[in-house]
Design a protein around this motif. Structure first.
Motif, mmCIF file in Angstrom:
data_model
loop_
_atom_site.group_PDB
_atom_site.id
_atom_site.type_symbol
_atom_site.label_atom_id
_atom_site.label_comp_id
_atom_site.label_asym_id
_atom_site.label_seq_id
_atom_site.Cartn_x
_atom_site.Cartn_y
_atom_site.Cartn_z
ATOM 1 N N ALA A 160 2.015 8.192 9.253
ATOM 2 C CA ALA A 160 0.903 7.274 9.478
ATOM 3 C C ALA A 160 -0.384 8.020 9.804
ATOM 4 O O ALA A 160 -0.372 9.104 10.397
ATOM 5 N N VAL A 161 -1.495 7.411 9.445
ATOM 6 C CA VAL A 161 -2.823 7.856 9.864
ATOM 7 C C VAL A 161 -3.164 7.098 11.138
ATOM 8 O O VAL A 161 -3.203 5.856 11.139
ATOM 9 N N ILE A 162 -3.356 7.823 12.236
ATOM 10 C CA ILE A 162 -3.715 7.169 13.500
ATOM 11 C C ILE A 162 -5.205 6.870 13.438
ATOM 12 O O ILE A 162 -6.053 7.736 13.646
ATOM 13 N N ALA A 183 2.210 1.739 -3.444
ATOM 14 C CA ALA A 183 1.164 2.174 -4.367
ATOM 15 C C ALA A 183 0.830 3.656 -4.163
ATOM 16 O O ALA A 183 0.587 4.388 -5.129
ATOM 17 N N ILE A 184 0.830 4.092 -2.916
ATOM 18 C CA ILE A 184 0.576 5.509 -2.630
ATOM 19 C C ILE A 184 1.695 6.366 -3.208
ATOM 20 O O ILE A 184 1.454 7.401 -3.833
ATOM 21 N N ARG A 185 2.927 5.942 -3.034
ATOM 22 C CA ARG A 185 4.065 6.715 -3.550
ATOM 23 C C ARG A 185 4.023 6.816 -5.082
ATOM 24 O O ARG A 185 4.402 7.842 -5.654
ATOM 25 N N ARG A 186 3.561 5.741 -5.736
ATOM 26 C CA ARG A 186 3.505 5.744 -7.202
ATOM 27 C C ARG A 186 2.273 6.470 -7.735
ATOM 28 O O ARG A 186 2.124 6.616 -8.942
ATOM 29 N N GLY A 187 1.392 6.895 -6.845
ATOM 30 C CA GLY A 187 0.182 7.574 -7.274
ATOM 31 C C GLY A 187 -0.916 6.643 -7.747
ATOM 32 O O GLY A 187 -1.901 7.084 -8.349
ATOM 33 N N GLU A 188 -0.780 5.345 -7.472
ATOM 34 C CA GLU A 188 -1.786 4.363 -7.874
ATOM 35 C C GLU A 188 -2.904 4.216 -6.846
ATOM 36 O O GLU A 188 -3.937 3.602 -7.130
ATOM 37 N N LEU A 189 -2.678 4.758 -5.660
ATOM 38 C CA LEU A 189 -3.630 4.670 -4.556
ATOM 39 C C LEU A 189 -3.468 5.913 -3.710
ATOM 40 O O LEU A 189 -2.354 6.423 -3.558
ATOM 41 N N LEU A 244 7.962 12.507 1.989
ATOM 42 C CA LEU A 244 7.039 11.514 2.513
ATOM 43 C C LEU A 244 7.760 10.561 3.460
ATOM 44 O O LEU A 244 8.845 10.065 3.155
ATOM 45 N N GLY A 245 7.138 10.275 4.598
ATOM 46 C CA GLY A 245 7.689 9.315 5.531
ATOM 47 C C GLY A 245 7.429 7.890 5.073
ATOM 48 O O GLY A 245 6.642 7.631 4.151
ATOM 49 N N ALA A 246 8.071 6.946 5.729
ATOM 50 C CA ALA A 246 7.964 5.537 5.333
ATOM 51 C C ALA A 246 6.551 4.997 5.474
ATOM 52 O O ALA A 246 6.167 4.044 4.787
ATOM 53 N N LEU A 247 5.765 5.581 6.383
ATOM 54 C CA LEU A 247 4.394 5.120 6.612
ATOM 55 C C LEU A 247 3.369 6.113 6.068
ATOM 56 O O LEU A 247 2.219 6.136 6.516
ATOM 57 N N HIS A 248 3.776 6.900 5.083
ATOM 58 C CA HIS A 248 2.900 7.958 4.572
ATOM 59 C C HIS A 248 1.538 7.405 4.153
ATOM 60 O O HIS A 248 1.439 6.531 3.280
ATOM 61 N N ALA A 255 0.835 -1.207 0.000
ATOM 62 C CA ALA A 255 0.000 0.000 0.000
ATOM 63 C C ALA A 255 0.866 1.252 0.000
ATOM 64 O O ALA A 255 0.576 2.219 -0.722
ATOM 65 N N ALA A 256 1.920 1.252 0.798
ATOM 66 C CA ALA A 256 2.804 2.416 0.852
ATOM 67 C C ALA A 256 3.444 2.674 -0.504
ATOM 68 O O ALA A 256 3.560 3.826 -0.952
#
Length: 443
Positions: free
Chosen positions: A116-118, A14-20, A68-72, A11-12
């Motif tokens: 991260a999102v808490i 995919a988010i970085r690649r803009g796919e999610l 972006l952090g590792a858990l962005h 997921a992380a």
């Protein structure tokens, strides 16, 4: 695959690649929570609007080109004994109902700093001891999820969140991980700050993590293994470096299959599963017997834990002992009666066990042993026995429960892997190596 079913690592990426987007991921997790929370009961505080607001803010930072952090953008469940400045922290007891901390625990602050999102607060047993909360096992609601990090393990197992954090003073990470069929990792004692976390015993308390892969364990643990002067046990230099590989020349790790003095208490199915696993891995795993003094470990742990509980929960006992569970009240009262000489002897015993383990790990890379007596017991009045975790918690060594076995009724059964104190990175390397070797095989 639905977004909520993705591993945190995938997921992380995919988010970085803009796919999610983080919003899509968090929305998927909230959808899953709406589907199963009434049955599982993993959450004690959850505000969907607050979770989505964090996700949208994460997406806005990414669009603005921020680092972006590792858990962005990754949602993480927080056991309800970690202070959170924007959420209540009630510690699983009516005595702390409505408690609102002024600041985050260090672990929570580190997660936020990593992007991260808490997501919310997960259910804990009463004051993180034994009296269970409302959570059930995602695989069978008639069974316990384990404890005390019940909600964190169940939330990851039920695909509500990809990651969660918890604590272990006896078996409160490894046991629910085994029962719920997820990865649970307890690092070496003092590796992750406990500042802002409900204290039971400084000698025994550990912060741990839950995930759905070894890679995900490493992903979140890296962000938490940071020096914090507010916790006296965290060393000045702590990290989780996974860049090198210990096994030069391609040799397999040397695994000691250890039954422990608690082996007779394991179910027949557990004994059979581990005998089969040891036989399959006989080219690099060999049975090793622990020295006789390990037979006293459970009693030494009990003396230390109960004495420290009596000290840590003195205010709760004084102001509301009639509102504590009978089990916790009795533990506190036994702790009040323990003699100083018995406590001192227990600590001396731990020192002797650590020396014995140092000798063991000079010959072996890791220990393989059950995480629990068996699968999650039927009934919700207990969180099950932590006895197969006690030795390793007492000695402060890193341990991980790997969901690679099945027991009665097809329920999950964790294989516990343990390494030398401070050898956390190598433990995770070995865990991943074993899972890759065993991919697709179950006894």
């Amino acid at each position: 695959m639905r977004p909520n079913e993705m591993t945190a690592s995938s997921a992380a990426e995919a988010i970085r690649r803009g796919e999610l987007t983080s919003e899509q991921l968090v929305a998927g997790c909230l959808e899953r929570i709406a589907e199963v929370e009434a049955r599982v009961g993993a959450w004690t505080w959850l505000d969907p609007d607050h979770a989505l607001a964090q996700a949208r803010a994460a997406d806005a930072r990414q669009r603005a080109g921020a680092a972006l952090g590792a858990l962005h953008g990754i949602p993480v469940g927080i056991k309800d004994i970690f202070d959170t400045a924007d959420m209540p922290t009630e510690d699983g007891t009516v005595l702390h109902a409505g408690r609102r901390p002024a600041a985050d625990a260090t672990a929570v602050a580190l997660l936020r700093a990593a992007g991260a999102v808490i997501m919310g607060k997960t259910v804990t047993a009463e004051l993180a001891v034994y009296a269970p909360g409302k959570t059930t096992n995602p695989h069978d609601p008639r069974r316990t999820p384990g404890g005390s990090s019940s909600g964190s393990a169940a939330a990851v197992a039920a695909n509500m969140v990809p990651l969660a954090i918890g604590t272990q003073t006896n078996g409160s990470v490894l046991r629910p991980a085994s029962y719920c069929g997820v990865h649970g990792f307890k690092p070496s004692h003092g590796s992750i700050s406990r500042h802002g976390v409900l204290k039971q015993s400084l000698a025994l308390d550990h912060v741990g993590v839950f995930a759905r892969s070894v890679d995900d364990v490493a992903l979140i643990a890296r962000e938490l293994l940071v020096h914090d002067g507010k916790d006296p046990d965290v060393p000045p230099h702590t990290s989780l470096a996974l860049d090198d590989w210990r096994f030069a020349g391609g040799r397999p790790p040397r695994i000691a299959f250890v039954r422990t003095p608690q082996w007779p208490q394991a179910s027949g199915a557990t004994q059979d599963a581990f005998a089969s696993l040891a036989a399959q891995w006989s080219d690099f795993a060999h049975e090793v017997e622990l020295p006789r003094e390990f037979g006293s470990a459970v009693q030494w742990h009990r003396t230390i834990m109960e004495t420290d509980l009596a000290s840590s929960f003195a205010a709760e006992y004084a102001s509301g002992k009639d509102r504590l569970s009978s089990a916790l009240r009795e533990m506190i009262e036994r702790g009040q009666r323990h003699l100083a000489v018995d406590y001192s002897r227990a600590l001396d015993g731990v020192a002797a066990l650590r020396l014995a383990l140092a000798r063991l790990f000079s010959e072996w890379d890791a220990v393989l042993t059950p995480a629990t007596q068996g699968v999650a017991p039927l009934g919700l009045e207990s969180t099950g026995s932590p006895m197969f975790c006690t030795i390793w918690t007492l000695c402060g060594v890193p341990a991980i429960s790997l969901p690679m076995l099945r027991g009665e009724d097809g329920m999950p059964l964790g294989a516990q892997l343990v390494a030398a104190r401070g050898d956390d990175a190598n433990l995770l390397r070995i865990a991943k190596w074993l899972e890759q070797r065993r991919e697709g095989a179950r006894p």
